[in-house]
Design a protein around this motif. Structure first.
Motif, PDB file in Angstrom:
ATOM      1  N   LEU B 149     -54.240 -71.056  29.405  1.00 55.77           N
ATOM      2  CA  LEU B 149     -54.057 -71.349  27.703  1.00 55.77           C
ATOM      3  C   LEU B 149     -53.446 -69.901  27.059  1.00 55.77           C
ATOM      4  O   LEU B 149     -52.573 -70.397  26.341  1.00 55.77           O
ATOM      5  CB  LEU B 149     -55.408 -71.365  27.079  1.00 55.77           C
ATOM      6  CG  LEU B 149     -55.584 -71.707  25.611  1.00 55.77           C
ATOM      7  CD1 LEU B 149     -54.711 -73.135  25.271  1.00 55.77           C
ATOM      8  CD2 LEU B 149     -56.821 -71.967  25.074  1.00 55.77           C
ATOM      9  N   LYS B 154     -50.162 -69.090  23.770  1.00 55.75           N
ATOM     10  CA  LYS B 154     -50.626 -68.155  22.669  1.00 55.75           C
ATOM     11  C   LYS B 154     -49.227 -67.467  22.204  1.00 55.75           C
ATOM     12  O   LYS B 154     -48.354 -67.130  22.984  1.00 55.75           O
ATOM     13  CB  LYS B 154     -51.523 -67.285  22.958  1.00 55.75           C
ATOM     14  CG  LYS B 154     -53.077 -67.908  23.099  1.00 55.75           C
ATOM     15  CD  LYS B 154     -54.060 -66.784  23.202  1.00 55.75           C
ATOM     16  CE  LYS B 154     -55.391 -67.513  23.077  1.00 55.75           C
ATOM     17  NZ  LYS B 154     -56.595 -66.537  23.393  1.00 55.75           N
ATOM     18  N   GLU B 158     -51.292 -62.954  19.501  1.00 51.90           N
ATOM     19  CA  GLU B 158     -52.584 -63.436  20.099  1.00 51.90           C
ATOM     20  C   GLU B 158     -52.947 -63.110  21.457  1.00 51.90           C
ATOM     21  O   GLU B 158     -53.954 -62.733  21.952  1.00 51.90           O
ATOM     22  CB  GLU B 158     -52.758 -65.001  19.821  1.00 51.90           C
ATOM     23  CG  GLU B 158     -52.604 -65.531  18.629  1.00 51.90           C
ATOM     24  CD  GLU B 158     -51.935 -66.987  18.526  1.00 51.90           C
ATOM     25  OE1 GLU B 158     -52.518 -67.739  17.384  1.00 51.90           O
ATOM     26  OE2 GLU B 158     -51.545 -67.610  19.496  1.00 51.90           O
ATOM     27  N   THR B 236     -56.997 -63.485  17.741  1.00 51.01           N
ATOM     28  CA  THR B 236     -56.741 -63.874  19.167  1.00 51.01           C
ATOM     29  C   THR B 236     -56.380 -65.569  19.286  1.00 51.01           C
ATOM     30  O   THR B 236     -56.112 -65.835  20.136  1.00 51.01           O
ATOM     31  CB  THR B 236     -58.028 -63.814  20.021  1.00 51.01           C
ATOM     32  OG1 THR B 236     -59.051 -64.649  19.553  1.00 51.01           O
ATOM     33  CG2 THR B 236     -58.575 -62.252  20.090  1.00 51.01           C
ATOM     34  N   GLY B 237     -56.817 -66.256  18.014  1.00 51.19           N
ATOM     35  CA  GLY B 237     -56.358 -67.616  17.968  1.00 51.19           C
ATOM     36  C   GLY B 237     -57.460 -68.304  18.763  1.00 51.19           C
ATOM     37  O   GLY B 237     -57.399 -69.747  18.466  1.00 51.19           O
ATOM     38  N   ASP B 238     -58.632 -67.819  19.229  1.00 50.43           N
ATOM     39  CA  ASP B 238     -59.856 -68.414  19.830  1.00 50.43           C
ATOM     40  C   ASP B 238     -60.488 -68.828  18.571  1.00 50.43           C
ATOM     41  O   ASP B 238     -60.648 -68.427  17.419  1.00 50.43           O
ATOM     42  CB  ASP B 238     -60.428 -67.672  20.906  1.00 50.43           C
ATOM     43  CG  ASP B 238     -59.703 -67.210  21.959  1.00 50.43           C
ATOM     44  OD1 ASP B 238     -58.741 -68.177  22.350  1.00 50.43           O
ATOM     45  OD2 ASP B 238     -59.852 -66.124  22.409  1.00 50.43           O
ATOM     46  N   ASP B 239     -61.287 -70.177  18.716  1.00 47.83           N
ATOM     47  CA  ASP B 239     -62.128 -70.313  17.970  1.00 47.83           C
ATOM     48  C   ASP B 239     -63.444 -69.449  17.950  1.00 47.83           C
ATOM     49  O   ASP B 239     -63.885 -68.935  19.100  1.00 47.83           O
ATOM     50  CB  ASP B 239     -62.622 -71.737  18.119  1.00 47.83           C
ATOM     51  CG  ASP B 239     -62.845 -72.218  19.471  1.00 47.83           C
ATOM     52  OD1 ASP B 239     -62.726 -71.630  20.490  1.00 47.83           O
ATOM     53  OD2 ASP B 239     -63.352 -73.464  20.049  1.00 47.83           O
ATOM     54  N   SER B 240     -64.034 -69.349  16.721  1.00 49.80           N
ATOM     55  CA  SER B 240     -64.963 -68.236  16.598  1.00 49.80           C
ATOM     56  C   SER B 240     -65.807 -67.821  17.598  1.00 49.80           C
ATOM     57  O   SER B 240     -66.180 -66.590  17.998  1.00 49.80           O
ATOM     58  CB  SER B 240     -65.494 -68.426  15.387  1.00 49.80           C
ATOM     59  OG  SER B 240     -65.735 -69.784  15.127  1.00 49.80           O
TER      60      SER B 240
END
Lengths: 246, 246
Positions: B149, B154, B158, B236-240
């Motif tokens: 991913l 990204k 990110e 980072t763009g990841d969900d929390s």
DNA sequence: CCTTCGGTTTGATCTGAGTCAAGGCGCGCG
DNA sequence: CGCGCGCCTTGACTCAGATCAAACCGAAGG
């Protein structure tokens, strides 16, 4: 997979969903009976979602027919495919209670599911299953790493060519044809884009370019003819001896 | 890995290289003796190559201390890192005779090697080892998919933030510190670039940008201080809820 | 027959990251 | 001390692929 898998199916196993030497060579009646007791089949139509990331998942499964994808999605909607499941591939993870990825049927799909609890017990009582699972997981890991090279370092053209080459080879291994081959694309342009880390427009443009230059021919939008596989493989950026997929 | 692994070491195992419940809970004297008979240690200096892709490989191994990388290289020199091996990680594949990737020590490194033949025999006679190996391989597969991913979707910022967050978390888990933490980068800018599918210039620029904006502080070129991890994780763009690494 | 609609193609434009090039910094060594 | 050598930073410019937008195509449905 591919050639490998074909050899692995054991004649007496019929639709035995975990088809391979280790289990099949030993799948005497009692073992099969045991399997039958904990397994069940599920069918999906093309486009249906099998399970969403995060959902409770109390089964593991293997693909009987059709194609499914594993994808990850970011909050803002960016999507990356992280797995392509072909017949005989395995989904799910012993020892985890929820799905880590979205699983979607991209064609009509039949899966053979095993309730997780009894499957885990069976893994302990029947070591071959664990061994085979390890083998398959290692293959998947190799494929994932090849895929990482593609995502991180290949150009758009190399990416598309690589994908086409994989699909072509998969089909060629069935037909054992030499230079030329032809096959249907099991994915939409958008799904290919999600596989390759591109946009669907770029996928479309690159396919058009390959067609324009005579590397491939299209019949309709989904059927591809490859006159000279080597010519396609040249475009993938891989070194000549097709390594891909352990 | 990380928190998980720490719990897994069994006190009586000392430097037992495959440290985990399944084996350690059972590593009675006779099993250890058996292990001792087929294992040996090898040390490498930072920068040394452990093995080249394609070489004959008649052992499997686990990292005792230090960090190693798996990389793939294309004919024209483009490189992609496909694995980062931390202490207790496993390399090599039962049932394959040659290395599939270049393995390189990025720090001084000690590996515990097992001759492949007897190791494979041991896997059959001692199912826990195979089970543990499956568990580890599934973890690696998850990590690889997270990585896919990152590579496919990204942005440069990110990507760097994700890498820093992984390294920070790894260290934070050791120190169990909350918001703030600091750690040494075990990789050069170029190695980070190979990890992330970027160029070293882009890595450098993005690190400078994060510094300029106060997300991180640098002490020298290799030591990073993070005042507020959450601020880094936002990038980072990841969900929390930090999913990463199963 | 026409309309709709999902999937696809193609064009015009923009931009994030790559490329090329020039220094900078710190360290070991003669 | 100063030289050379890795490693890193920074700037100027380029370009592959993204984005935005329009139109095409074939199948399904009224």
């Amino acid at each position: 997979m591919s050639q490998h898998d074909l050899k692995l199916g054991h004649p007496s196993c019929g639709d035995c969903p975990i088809r391979h030497r280790a289990v099949c060579a030993r799948c005497e009646a009692d073992e099969l009976a045991h399997l039958d007791a904990i397994k069940y089949y599920r069918s999906f139509q093309a486009g249906q979602t099998v399970i969403w990331s995060g959902d409770r998942m109390d089964f593991v499964a293997s693909v009987v027919s059709g194609i499914a994808t594993l994808t990850q999605t970011m909050e803002d909607g960016r999507r990356q495919m992280v797995g392509l499941l072909l017949p005989s591939d395995f989904v799910g993870r012993p020892g985890r209670g929820h799905a880590a990825y979205d699983v979607t049927a991209t064609t009509d799909l039949v899966m053979c599911c095993f309730r997780k609890k009894p499957f885990e017990e069976m893994m302990i009582s029947t070591p071959h299953i664990g061994q085979r699972l390890l083998e398959m997981t290692l293959d998947e890991l190799d494929a994932a790493r090849e895929w990482m090279l593609l995502l991180g370092r290949k150009t758009a053209r190399e990416k598309i060519s690589s994908l086409l080459a994989i699909l072509a080879r998969r089909d060629a291994s069935l037909k054992a044809g030499a230079g030329a081959c032809s096959f249907d694309l099991p994915l939409t342009r958008e799904e290919m884009a999600d596989y390759l880390g591109l946009t669907l427009e770029t996928v479309s443009r690159q396919i058009s370019a390959l067609k324009r230059e005579g590397v491939i021919e299209l019949e309709g939008k989904r059927h591809v003819k490859v006159a000279d596989i080597d010519r396609l493989i040249e475009q993938t950026g891989d070194d000549s001896d097709g390594g891909m997929l352990g």
